[in-house]
Design an enzyme around this catalytic site. Structure first.
Site, PDB file in Angstrom:
ATOM      1  N   GLY A   1       0.778  -1.230   0.000  1.00 32.95           N
ATOM      2  CA  GLY A   1       0.000   0.000   0.000  1.00 32.95           C
ATOM      3  C   GLY A   1       0.809   1.280   0.000  1.00 32.95           C
ATOM      4  O   GLY A   1       0.253   2.366   0.114  1.00 32.95           O
TER       5      GLY A   1
ATOM      6  N   ARG B   1      -8.312   3.079 -13.781  1.00 33.12           N
ATOM      7  CA  ARG B   1      -8.192   3.657 -12.435  1.00 33.12           C
ATOM      8  C   ARG B   1      -8.837   5.039 -12.307  1.00 33.12           C
ATOM      9  O   ARG B   1      -9.372   5.382 -11.264  1.00 33.12           O
ATOM     10  CB  ARG B   1      -6.725   3.706 -12.003  1.00 33.12           C
TER      11      ARG B   1
ATOM     12  N   CYS C   1     -17.171   3.890 -25.649  1.00 34.69           N
ATOM     13  CA  CYS C   1     -18.525   4.426 -25.676  1.00 34.69           C
ATOM     14  C   CYS C   1     -19.029   4.642 -24.265  1.00 34.69           C
ATOM     15  O   CYS C   1     -19.897   3.911 -23.768  1.00 34.69           O
ATOM     16  CB  CYS C   1     -19.450   3.478 -26.421  1.00 34.69           C
TER      17      CYS C   1
END
Ligand SMILES: *Cc1c(COP(=O)(O)O)cnc(C)c1O
Length: 463
Positions: A278, A360, A391
């Site tokens: 992390g 992301r 799209c």
């Protein structure tokens, strides 16, 4: 003067919500070394190069979009983590950030271990020759088949995520005549993301067994009675893109508290703790990540101090960086297709990829930077949004950035820090062909994951 007379000017910044964009760098041609891979620079013609190769040549040879990965940088970062933690700790690269056989070999050579969390990741790790004892197997719902494969292969540890899994893994190991080394993943009530952490986060999430209410202690109690399991430690992973070490401090305090309770109740000192991954990276110039040696020093000091005050021998520490190793080592190379100024708003720059190669931004509102890389420009900066060709109006790669006002179709732009969670999360939305990963090193390029083809798509579609 009318705004439309100067479509390229740095106007309209006033319409942006405050704090939601980075002001234009003084020089848009400059490449901040914080967000770009180590060997990135510009050649005499102004073309960006990486590993000694101009991006124009890479685009010609491998097409766009493409992920361009700096192998030397990857190895440097992996080695920096390995060296920082030293011989008394283990560094497990989190394979979910990006995994390929080449990457596994680099990790193996640099002395790192590997986290996997699916049968597919395990297969990739084993196929590339990572010794099974250096593999950790994660996940909150490993199938019995996956568990059996992992146990048979002899993985170094399985990280147990639920009471049912404790029994399941014990049973499978025992039926294979094995004793599986395991860690128990707990949630310590700490949640950390970027610049903040919450020490009293409630445990309302799918991963781990809550420390609160004695559930984690009960999990250890049960696991210790099962012959198929060798409980080697406790695992905690508190979040992602973390810059502030205080979340780890609270997590370590609570994990060590559990180790002490286990010692007091069972007379057993578990020999390992894993503090997860992390650790944050720089996606834009605003981010200031810590160096691996600072992180190692901080984590080691925290654990040592906590153990001393609990009168426990300091356990072997492991960490699981994914993003912090691979994230900064790659950028996505795109070709600009259209440049559409929206008067009074901003200019939309459409590239030949999008949410299929970088989800992301749509998924987490992630921030990225972008640069014109096929040439330099002295044109005035213009406020842009870099969007894909899908799209979906949320198909945004870079929400707010500045690019030179003379940007035109055919220019190459690159989005740095896309090594983690981009190719590994890529999709075939709109039947997009997932881009290749091209690694570069010392003037040579090599495809490590090839571009998908229409045949690949049609092969799965059995008619
Ligand atoms: C995702 C994950 C990691 C890696 O996280 P990064 O943000 O890439 O460092 C490490 N450990 C566990 C258990 C994870 O789920």
């Amino acid at each position: 003067m009318s705004r439309s007379a100067h479509p390229a000017g740095p106007r309209h910044a006033d319409v942006l919500p405050e704090g939601h964009y980075t002001a234009p760098a003084e020089d848009l041609n400059a490449l901040d070394p914080k967000v770009w891979a180590h060997t990135v620079g510009r050649d005499a013609d102004g073309v960006v190069t990486v590993g000694g190769l101009p991006v124009t040549q890479l685009a010609e040879e491998y097409g766009t979009p493409a992920y361009i990965l700096d192998e030397a940088d990857f190895r440097d970062r992996a080695r920096a983590w390995r060296t920082a933690f030293g011989a008394d700790a283990d560094v497990f690269y989190a394979g979910k950030a990006f995994l390929s056989r080449a990457v596994v070999r680099w990790l193996h050579e640099e002395g790192l271990n590997l986290d996997v969390c699916s049968g597919g990741e395990l297969a990739t790790a084993l196929a590339a020759g990572m010794p099974a004892e250096r593999i950790a197997f994660h996940g909150n719902n490993k199938s019995p088949e996956e568990i059996e494969r992992a146990v048979r292969a002899g993985v170094g540890r399985i990280v147990l995520d639920s009471f049912q899994e404790i029994v399941r893994v014990a049973h499978i190991a025992q039926s294979l005549g094995k004793r599986q080394r395991v860690q128990i993943r707990i949630t310590v009530g700490v949640e950390a993301h970027t610049h903040e952490f919450i020490a009293t986060a409630h445990e309302d999430q799918k991963f781990g067994i809550p420390l609160a209410g004695g559930q984690a202690a009960e999990a250890v109690r049960r696991a210790l009675t099962l012959d198929g399991l060798e409980v080697i430690g406790i695992h905690s992973h508190i979040g992602s893109q973390i810059f502030d070490m205080s979340g780890f401090e609270v997590a370590a305090h609570r994990v060590v508290g559990l180790l002490k309770d286990i010692r007091d109740e069972h007379g057993v000192e578990l020999p390992e703790i894993d503090l997860g991954g992390g650790l944050g990276i720089a996606y834009t110039s605003d981010d200031d990540p810590r160096e691996p040696h600072e992180i190692a020093k901080a984590l080691t000091e925290i654990v040592t101090r906590e153990c001393e005050s609990a009168r426990l021998a300091t356990p072997r520490i492991s960490v699981e960086p994914g993003r912090a190793i691979v994230g900064p080592t790659a950028f996505t190379l795109y070709e600009v297709g259209t440049v559409k100024p929206l008067d009074g708003l901003r200019t939309y720059v459409s590239v030949d990829g999008g949410m299929s190669d970088n989800i992301r931004t749509a998924l987490y509102d992630a921030e990225y930077s972008v640069a014109l890389v096929s040439r330099t420009s002295d044109a005035e900066p213009m406020l842009v949004r870099v969007v894909g060709k899908h799209c979906e109006s949320g198909d945004i790669v870079v929400k707010d950035a500045f690019l030179p006002g003379d940007l035109a179709p055919g220019d190459l732009v690159a989005v740095p820090a896309t090594g983690a969670y981009c190719r590994s999360m890529a999709s075939n939305y709109n039947h997009a062909l997932r881009p290749p990963v091209v690694s570069v090193r010392d003037g040579a390029a090599r495809v490590i994951v090839r571009r998908e083809t229409e045949e690949d798509l049609l092969r799965l579609d059995v008619g």
